[in-house]
Design a protein around this motif. Sequence first.
Motif, PDB file in Angstrom:
ATOM      1  N   ASP A 159       0.871  -1.245   0.025  1.00  0.00           N
ATOM      2  CA  ASP A 159      -0.062  -0.032  -0.150  1.00  0.00           C
ATOM      3  C   ASP A 159       0.753   1.303   0.025  1.00  0.00           C
ATOM      4  N   GLY A 160       0.620   2.218  -0.738  1.00  0.00           N
ATOM      5  CA  GLY A 160       1.121   3.321  -0.876  1.00  0.00           C
ATOM      6  C   GLY A 160       2.334   3.572  -1.770  1.00  0.00           C
ATOM      7  N   ILE A 161       2.793   2.407  -2.492  1.00  0.00           N
ATOM      8  CA  ILE A 161       3.867   2.138  -3.161  1.00  0.00           C
ATOM      9  C   ILE A 161       3.425   2.253  -4.773  1.00  0.00           C
ATOM     10  N   ALA A 162       4.099   3.112  -5.624  1.00  0.00           N
ATOM     11  CA  ALA A 162       3.565   3.033  -6.885  1.00  0.00           C
ATOM     12  C   ALA A 162       4.489   2.274  -7.771  1.00  0.00           C
ATOM     13  N   ASP A 163       5.866   2.203  -7.361  1.00  0.00           N
ATOM     14  CA  ASP A 163       6.896   1.644  -8.261  1.00  0.00           C
ATOM     15  C   ASP A 163       8.201   1.381  -7.607  1.00  0.00           C
ATOM     16  N   VAL A 164       8.870   0.511  -7.738  1.00  0.00           N
ATOM     17  CA  VAL A 164      10.302   0.153  -7.140  1.00  0.00           C
ATOM     18  C   VAL A 164      11.166  -0.122  -8.456  1.00  0.00           C
ATOM     19  N   VAL A 165      12.197   0.705  -8.544  1.00  0.00           N
ATOM     20  CA  VAL A 165      13.236   0.387  -9.427  1.00  0.00           C
ATOM     21  C   VAL A 165      14.490  -0.062  -8.757  1.00  0.00           C
ATOM     22  N   LEU A 166      15.299  -0.922  -9.281  1.00  0.00           N
ATOM     23  CA  LEU A 166      16.398  -1.431  -9.003  1.00  0.00           C
ATOM     24  C   LEU A 166      17.649  -0.526  -9.492  1.00  0.00           C
ATOM     25  N   THR A 167      19.008  -0.097  -9.108  1.00  0.00           N
ATOM     26  CA  THR A 167      19.613   0.675  -9.651  1.00  0.00           C
ATOM     27  C   THR A 167      20.983   0.241  -8.917  1.00  0.00           C
ATOM     28  N   GLY A 168      22.299   0.594  -9.780  1.00  0.00           N
ATOM     29  CA  GLY A 168      23.527   0.282  -9.138  1.00  0.00           C
ATOM     30  C   GLY A 168      23.673  -1.272  -8.868  1.00  0.00           C
ATOM     31  N   PRO A 169      24.545  -1.450  -7.769  1.00  0.00           N
ATOM     32  CA  PRO A 169      24.571  -2.661  -7.190  1.00  0.00           C
ATOM     33  C   PRO A 169      23.513  -3.528  -6.777  1.00  0.00           C
ATOM     34  N   GLY A 170      22.651  -2.715  -6.317  1.00  0.00           N
ATOM     35  CA  GLY A 170      21.121  -3.458  -5.750  1.00  0.00           C
ATOM     36  C   GLY A 170      20.427  -2.270  -4.949  1.00  0.00           C
ATOM     37  N   PHE A 171      20.389  -0.985  -5.318  1.00  0.00           N
ATOM     38  CA  PHE A 171      19.722   0.021  -4.384  1.00  0.00           C
ATOM     39  C   PHE A 171      18.093  -0.290  -5.010  1.00  0.00           C
ATOM     40  N   LEU A 172      17.276  -0.121  -3.864  1.00  0.00           N
ATOM     41  CA  LEU A 172      15.918  -0.037  -4.252  1.00  0.00           C
ATOM     42  C   LEU A 172      15.288   1.263  -4.145  1.00  0.00           C
ATOM     43  N   ASN A 173      14.889   1.548  -5.384  1.00  0.00           N
ATOM     44  CA  ASN A 173      14.260   3.104  -5.470  1.00  0.00           C
ATOM     45  C   ASN A 173      12.950   3.121  -5.393  1.00  0.00           C
ATOM     46  N   ILE A 174      12.210   3.739  -4.466  1.00  0.00           N
ATOM     47  CA  ILE A 174      10.814   3.690  -4.461  1.00  0.00           C
ATOM     48  C   ILE A 174      10.045   5.000  -4.538  1.00  0.00           C
ATOM     49  N   SER A 175       9.053   4.950  -5.615  1.00  0.00           N
ATOM     50  CA  SER A 175       8.310   5.961  -5.643  1.00  0.00           C
ATOM     51  C   SER A 175       6.873   5.564  -5.067  1.00  0.00           C
ATOM     52  N   LEU A 176       6.391   6.715  -4.678  1.00  0.00           N
ATOM     53  CA  LEU A 176       4.953   6.662  -3.622  1.00  0.00           C
ATOM     54  C   LEU A 176       4.033   7.144  -4.726  1.00  0.00           C
ATOM     55  N   HIS A 177       2.832   6.477  -4.113  1.00  0.00           N
ATOM     56  CA  HIS A 177       1.608   7.048  -5.123  1.00  0.00           C
ATOM     57  C   HIS A 177       1.428   8.552  -5.057  1.00  0.00           C
ATOM     58  N   ARG A 178       0.749   9.294  -6.086  1.00  0.00           N
ATOM     59  CA  ARG A 178       0.846  10.600  -5.807  1.00  0.00           C
ATOM     60  C   ARG A 178      -0.206  11.211  -4.861  1.00  0.00           C
ATOM     61  N   THR A 179      -1.131  10.321  -4.519  1.00  0.00           N
ATOM     62  CA  THR A 179      -1.797  10.848  -3.069  1.00  0.00           C
ATOM     63  C   THR A 179      -1.045  10.750  -1.806  1.00  0.00           C
ATOM     64  N   ALA A 180      -0.038  10.244  -1.931  1.00  0.00           N
ATOM     65  CA  ALA A 180       0.931  10.323  -0.706  1.00  0.00           C
ATOM     66  C   ALA A 180       1.139  11.606   0.070  1.00  0.00           C
ATOM     67  N   PRO A 181       1.667  12.594  -0.788  1.00  0.00           N
ATOM     68  CA  PRO A 181       2.144  13.965  -0.296  1.00  0.00           C
ATOM     69  C   PRO A 181       0.688  14.533   0.381  1.00  0.00           C
ATOM     70  N   ALA A 182      -0.437  14.426  -0.107  1.00  0.00           N
ATOM     71  CA  ALA A 182      -1.728  14.737   0.338  1.00  0.00           C
ATOM     72  C   ALA A 182      -2.153  14.084   1.667  1.00  0.00           C
ATOM     73  N   ASP A 183      -1.787  12.807   1.698  1.00  0.00           N
ATOM     74  CA  ASP A 183      -2.150  11.961   2.749  1.00  0.00           C
ATOM     75  C   ASP A 183      -1.343  12.371   3.881  1.00  0.00           C
ATOM     76  N   LEU A 184      -0.132  12.703   3.599  1.00  0.00           N
ATOM     77  CA  LEU A 184       1.077  13.144   4.773  1.00  0.00           C
ATOM     78  C   LEU A 184       0.265  14.441   5.168  1.00  0.00           C
ATOM     79  N   VAL A 185      -0.047  15.391   4.609  1.00  0.00           N
ATOM     80  CA  VAL A 185      -0.565  16.708   4.850  1.00  0.00           C
ATOM     81  C   VAL A 185      -1.879  16.562   5.921  1.00  0.00           C
ATOM     82  N   ALA A 186      -2.570  15.904   5.442  1.00  0.00           N
ATOM     83  CA  ALA A 186      -3.756  15.555   6.209  1.00  0.00           C
ATOM     84  C   ALA A 186      -3.309  14.813   7.443  1.00  0.00           C
ATOM     85  N   LYS A 187      -2.657  14.137   7.469  1.00  0.00           N
ATOM     86  CA  LYS A 187      -2.076  13.339   8.996  1.00  0.00           C
ATOM     87  C   LYS A 187      -1.633  14.438   9.868  1.00  0.00           C
ATOM     88  N   VAL A 188      -0.537  15.352   9.201  1.00  0.00           N
ATOM     89  CA  VAL A 188      -0.217  16.380  10.115  1.00  0.00           C
ATOM     90  C   VAL A 188      -1.227  17.444  10.582  1.00  0.00           C
TER      91      VAL A 188
END
Length: 356
Positions: free
Chosen positions: A75-104
């Motif tokens: 939940d909340g993760i839009a995409d995961v891309v592998l780079t370099g020797p094995g780094f996990l690069n995680i993109s969150l769903h576009r609603t995530a920033p709005a959800d964060l503001v609502a939580k604050v």
Amino acid sequence: MTPVELSRTVLRAVRRAVDAGELDVDVPARVGVTPPGPGGCGDYATGVALQLARPAGQPPYRVAQVLRAHLADADGIADVVLTGPGFLNISLHRTAPADLVAKVLRRGTRYGFADADADANASTAAGGTLQLRCAPDPRALVVADATARILRSQGVTVRVGCTSPPRSEWTTVLGVHPDADTDAGAHSRPVEEIRPVPAPGDVLALGRDAGRWALLHPAAHDRPRTGGEHLVQRESNPLFRVRYAHARSRALARNAADLGFAAEPGPVDHAHGIHALLADHPRVLAAAAAHRAPDRLARHLVAVADAALPFLPTVLPRGGEKTSAAHRARLALAEAAGTVLAGGLTLLGIDAPDHL
């Protein structure tokens, strides 16, 4: 999703991979997530696969592939891309920033507090009363007081004692009131000494707010400056920028009400990195508590203010512009930034005025 929540999501992915027999490792106690470095992408990145590769007996990239499969549908993760020797690069769903503001906005100035987070580590409150002790020195008293405030925000029971009674003017002007007795019984933790580098000069001349800031903003091993620069009302003064950003956010809410609209979290373009700083606030509080370092919180507030100040003039409609969802979303982000600034200043024992 905050970095703390994302870290727990990554840990759950590791646990699922272990339970499925895909990895033969001990699940680590914590996983670090940070903004992507050079060559990275997405919102956050983690090197947990490199951390687990040796004990798993597999190449880091293969470990990352295993974890990606368990992260991609979280939940909340839009995409995961592998780079370099094995780094996990995680993109969150576009609603995530709005959800964060609502939580604050929902949690208010207690955003980042352990008792306000259902996922917080309840073990922080275990182990009896933490004893902080300091010398009868203005800076030691203020650092101990702010440290205790931050620790309490993380669910830790704290008492602050002084090796001898402090001068009454220190307690009156700086707002420090150590406990008369630090002996809380057999179940208390060992006493921890708070020993920052003493401040030169007479900090009392600065008053409570500027005096506390002068003593708390530098790291404990740095000698603070106690001159009049902490009182000037201009951008060169970090305390002024923090309090001004908060006051401007409150003024925007009043002005918006006069125009007939209110905050409503939503997508915001050109947010100057504010979302990332707000998301990082719970981690900063936890780190400031763990390291007994209120200066970390002070510097974080400066970063939030410096990101918010260029953004605030974009919040209200201009000229004949009609109010839109974008204005409501920008107002919500401005209010969230102001909320974090107010909560942080309060933990430092400094007033957050609505008018400046």
